[in-house]
Design a protein around this motif. Structure first.
Motif, short mmCIF file in Angstrom:
data_model
loop_
_atom_site.label_atom_id
_atom_site.label_comp_id
_atom_site.label_asym_id
_atom_site.label_seq_id
_atom_site.Cartn_x
_atom_site.Cartn_y
_atom_site.Cartn_z
N ILE A 193 0.84 -1.20 0.00
CA ILE A 193 0.00 0.00 0.00
C ILE A 193 0.88 1.25 0.00
N GLY A 194 1.93 1.22 0.82
CA GLY A 194 2.85 2.36 0.89
C GLY A 194 3.55 2.60 -0.44
N GLU A 195 4.02 1.55 -1.07
CA GLU A 195 4.73 1.68 -2.35
C GLU A 195 3.78 2.17 -3.44
N THR A 196 2.54 1.70 -3.40
CA THR A 196 1.55 2.14 -4.39
C THR A 196 1.26 3.63 -4.25
N GLU A 197 1.18 4.09 -3.00
CA GLU A 197 0.94 5.52 -2.76
C GLU A 197 2.14 6.35 -3.21
N CYS A 198 3.34 5.84 -2.99
CA CYS A 198 4.55 6.52 -3.47
C CYS A 198 4.53 6.64 -4.99
N ALA A 199 4.08 5.59 -5.66
CA ALA A 199 4.01 5.61 -7.12
C ALA A 199 3.06 6.71 -7.61
N ALA A 200 1.91 6.84 -6.93
CA ALA A 200 0.96 7.89 -7.29
C ALA A 200 1.56 9.28 -7.05
N LEU A 201 2.34 9.40 -6.00
CA LEU A 201 2.97 10.68 -5.68
C LEU A 201 4.03 11.03 -6.73
N ARG A 202 4.77 10.02 -7.18
CA ARG A 202 5.80 10.28 -8.20
C ARG A 202 5.19 10.67 -9.55
N GLU A 203 3.99 10.21 -9.82
CA GLU A 203 3.33 10.54 -11.08
C GLU A 203 2.80 11.97 -11.09
N THR A 204 2.73 12.59 -9.93
CA THR A 204 2.09 13.91 -9.85
C THR A 204 3.00 14.98 -9.24
N LEU A 205 3.41 14.78 -8.01
CA LEU A 205 4.07 15.83 -7.24
C LEU A 205 5.55 15.58 -7.00
N ALA A 206 5.93 14.33 -6.83
CA ALA A 206 7.27 14.02 -6.31
C ALA A 206 8.24 13.53 -7.38
N ALA A 207 9.50 13.92 -7.18
CA ALA A 207 10.58 13.35 -7.99
C ALA A 207 11.06 12.05 -7.35
N GLU A 208 11.10 12.05 -6.03
CA GLU A 208 11.49 10.85 -5.27
C GLU A 208 10.50 10.65 -4.13
N CYS A 209 10.36 9.40 -3.72
CA CYS A 209 9.45 9.09 -2.61
C CYS A 209 9.97 7.84 -1.90
N ALA A 210 9.91 7.85 -0.59
CA ALA A 210 10.35 6.70 0.20
C ALA A 210 9.37 6.47 1.35
N VAL A 211 9.04 5.22 1.58
CA VAL A 211 8.14 4.87 2.68
C VAL A 211 8.93 4.92 3.98
N MET A 212 8.62 5.90 4.83
CA MET A 212 9.31 6.04 6.11
C MET A 212 8.65 5.19 7.19
N SER A 213 7.33 5.09 7.10
CA SER A 213 6.59 4.33 8.10
C SER A 213 5.30 3.83 7.47
N ALA A 214 4.95 2.58 7.76
CA ALA A 214 3.70 2.01 7.26
C ALA A 214 3.16 1.04 8.31
#
Length: 275
Positions: free
Chosen positions: A133-154
């Protein structure tokens, strides 16, 4: 000293006792009281100096962050923290986080194959999917707002009957550049807050559609920062949180979101707008 001792020696016993009592109960307490008054006055002076230094301490911290920024706009610890995130705009830092709450039903116990799942099996499946779930949300963030994303806590937990809640904290760096900042110009530091994605948060939707709406909110945050950047010359997202929560007893969810944007606005623009 000898003269005093000789005088003391010729005094009657009663007068000696009287003088001893006088020194014990009047002179010594008076001297002690006088000393305490002087000491308290000294301590009050020191305390006043300490308070004065602490009251001015924020100015030194503000100047150490950026001497070209109006100090008053960096007075609070929250403003100083936000400014540090603006400075680290292009970096993936743990302090810049998206906080996401996702609630959804555990699922149907009866599979298409006819197998009946126990509640423990449903909970186990939900728990096993936390990182995904965390990785999927990171993927959505990279498609829109983020250049990089990392799951810090899940993390995840069961809520009520047949429902599960995921709590995610995702560190990210922005896809778009900070913008223009003249190192020689004077600036005012501003933090603007908003509730992004108003269209997505107006009504409740089926939980399966909430991921697409969260993605729309991420894009709205990027667009809002872009608009600020166009006006002020620069912008950085400093905080972002989204909650997708179930209406009790239904598979429908309501979304809520909040975001904060930091920018350095030319001091001349601020002055002109207040005239």
């Amino acid at each position: 000293m000898r003269k005093l001792m000789s005088i003391w020696g010729v005094l009657p016993r009663g007068q000696q006792l009287f003088l001893v009592l006088l020194a014990t109960f009047i002179v010594i307490p008076f001297v002690v009281l006088l000393f305490l008054q002087v000491y308290n006055a000294y301590r009050l002076t020191q305390l006043g100096n300490d308070i004065s230094v602490k009251q001015e301490e924020w100015k030194y911290r503000a100047a150490s962050l950026n001497a070209n920024v109006v100090p008053e706009s960096l007075k609070s610890p929250a403003s100083q923290f936000a400014y540090q995130l603006l400075e680290a705009h292009a970096d993936l830092v743990a302090e810049r986080r998206l906080v996401v709450t996702i609630q959804q039903p555990l699922g149907e116990r009866k599979l298409k194959s006819g197998k009946i799942l126990t509640e423990e099996e449903l909970l186990s499946a939900a728990t096993d999917g936390i990182q995904e779930i965390g990785e999927t949300e990171c993927a959505a963030l990279r498609e829109t707002l983020a250049a990089e994303c990392a799951v810090m806590s899940a993390t995840g937990r069961a809520i009520g009957e047949n429902a599960y809640e995921y709590q995610l904290q995702l560190a990210f760096s922005e896809k778009n550049a900070l913008g223009a900042v003249d190192p020689k110009a004077a600036y005012e530091f501003l933090v603007t807050r908003s509730s992004p994605g108003k269209t997505a948060t107006l009504s409740r939707v089926y939980f399966g559609k909430s991921a697409a709406l969260r993605k729309r909110i991420y894009q709205d945050v990027a667009d809002t920062c872009g608009a600020i950047r166009k006006k002020s010359g620069n912008c950085s997202v400093t905080t972002l949180s989204i909650a997708s929560k179930l209406d009790r007893g239904t598979p429908m969810v309501r979304l809520a979101a909040s975001a904060a944007y930091a920018s350095l606005v030319p001091a001349n623009d601020i002055t002109a707008s207040t005239r």
